[in-house]
Motif scaffolding. Sequence first.
Motif, short mmCIF file in Angstrom:
data_model
loop_
_atom_site.label_atom_id
_atom_site.label_comp_id
_atom_site.label_asym_id
_atom_site.label_seq_id
_atom_site.Cartn_x
_atom_site.Cartn_y
_atom_site.Cartn_z
N THR A 67 86.10 2.52 34.88
CA THR A 67 85.17 2.85 35.95
C THR A 67 85.83 3.75 36.99
N ALA A 68 87.07 3.48 37.32
CA ALA A 68 87.80 4.33 38.28
C ALA A 68 87.91 5.76 37.75
N ALA A 69 88.16 5.91 36.46
CA ALA A 69 88.24 7.25 35.87
C ALA A 69 86.89 7.95 35.91
N LEU A 70 85.81 7.21 35.63
CA LEU A 70 84.48 7.80 35.71
C LEU A 70 84.16 8.22 37.14
N LYS A 71 84.48 7.35 38.08
CA LYS A 71 84.23 7.67 39.49
C LYS A 71 84.97 8.93 39.91
N ALA A 72 86.20 9.07 39.49
CA ALA A 72 86.97 10.28 39.82
C ALA A 72 86.32 11.52 39.20
N SER A 73 85.88 11.41 37.96
CA SER A 73 85.23 12.54 37.29
C SER A 73 83.94 12.93 38.00
N LEU A 74 83.14 11.94 38.37
CA LEU A 74 81.88 12.22 39.07
C LEU A 74 82.15 12.82 40.44
N GLY A 75 83.19 12.35 41.09
CA GLY A 75 83.55 12.90 42.40
C GLY A 75 83.96 14.36 42.33
N ARG A 76 84.62 14.75 41.26
CA ARG A 76 85.05 16.15 41.11
C ARG A 76 83.87 17.11 41.02
N VAL A 77 82.71 16.62 40.60
CA VAL A 77 81.52 17.47 40.54
C VAL A 77 80.53 17.12 41.66
N GLN A 78 81.02 16.45 42.68
CA GLN A 78 80.27 16.09 43.89
C GLN A 78 79.01 15.26 43.63
N ARG A 79 79.07 14.39 42.64
CA ARG A 79 77.95 13.46 42.43
C ARG A 79 78.12 12.30 43.39
N THR A 80 77.02 11.74 43.82
CA THR A 80 77.05 10.64 44.79
C THR A 80 76.44 9.37 44.19
N ASP A 81 76.81 9.07 42.98
CA ASP A 81 76.31 7.88 42.31
C ASP A 81 76.85 6.63 43.00
N ARG A 82 76.16 5.52 42.79
CA ARG A 82 76.53 4.26 43.46
C ARG A 82 77.41 3.41 42.55
N PHE A 83 78.53 2.98 43.11
CA PHE A 83 79.46 2.09 42.44
C PHE A 83 79.49 0.78 43.20
#
Length: 127
Positions: A67-83
């Motif tokens: 999940t941490a790796a997914l969050k980092a990937s989503l952050g790099r493309v400026q997504r604001t998904d909820r964790f």
Amino acid sequence: MASGTFDVTTGNVPGDEQSFVEREAAYFIEDPLRRLEQSSIPGLLTSPVPLLIVNAELDPQYFLRRTAALKASLGRVQRTDRFVLLAGESHMSEVFSINSGDESLTREIGHFIRQHLNAREETFRGR
């Protein structure tokens, strides 16, 4: 998505992850050259659908690292998904809590849906 893995594991992994990686391999083509195409991450990065990603506090570290790796990937493309990290829940109890007295997961799902329905309504009113 609750306590998932989103990428095909490659390379060396910590010892506590080995059994998860072996089970994960049963779902994927064994050809290591095709592992990248089997990853969920590229599709999640470009998905127009808002995501709610949930982990249990007592999840095995394997799931928390994924999940941490997914969050980092989503952050790099400026997504604001909820964790969300559900306190006191285990890998199985988080999902089994649905339709029980434990509302930790259903409360998060309800909040997420209401948040996005309200945003959608505001968009339609603004047109």
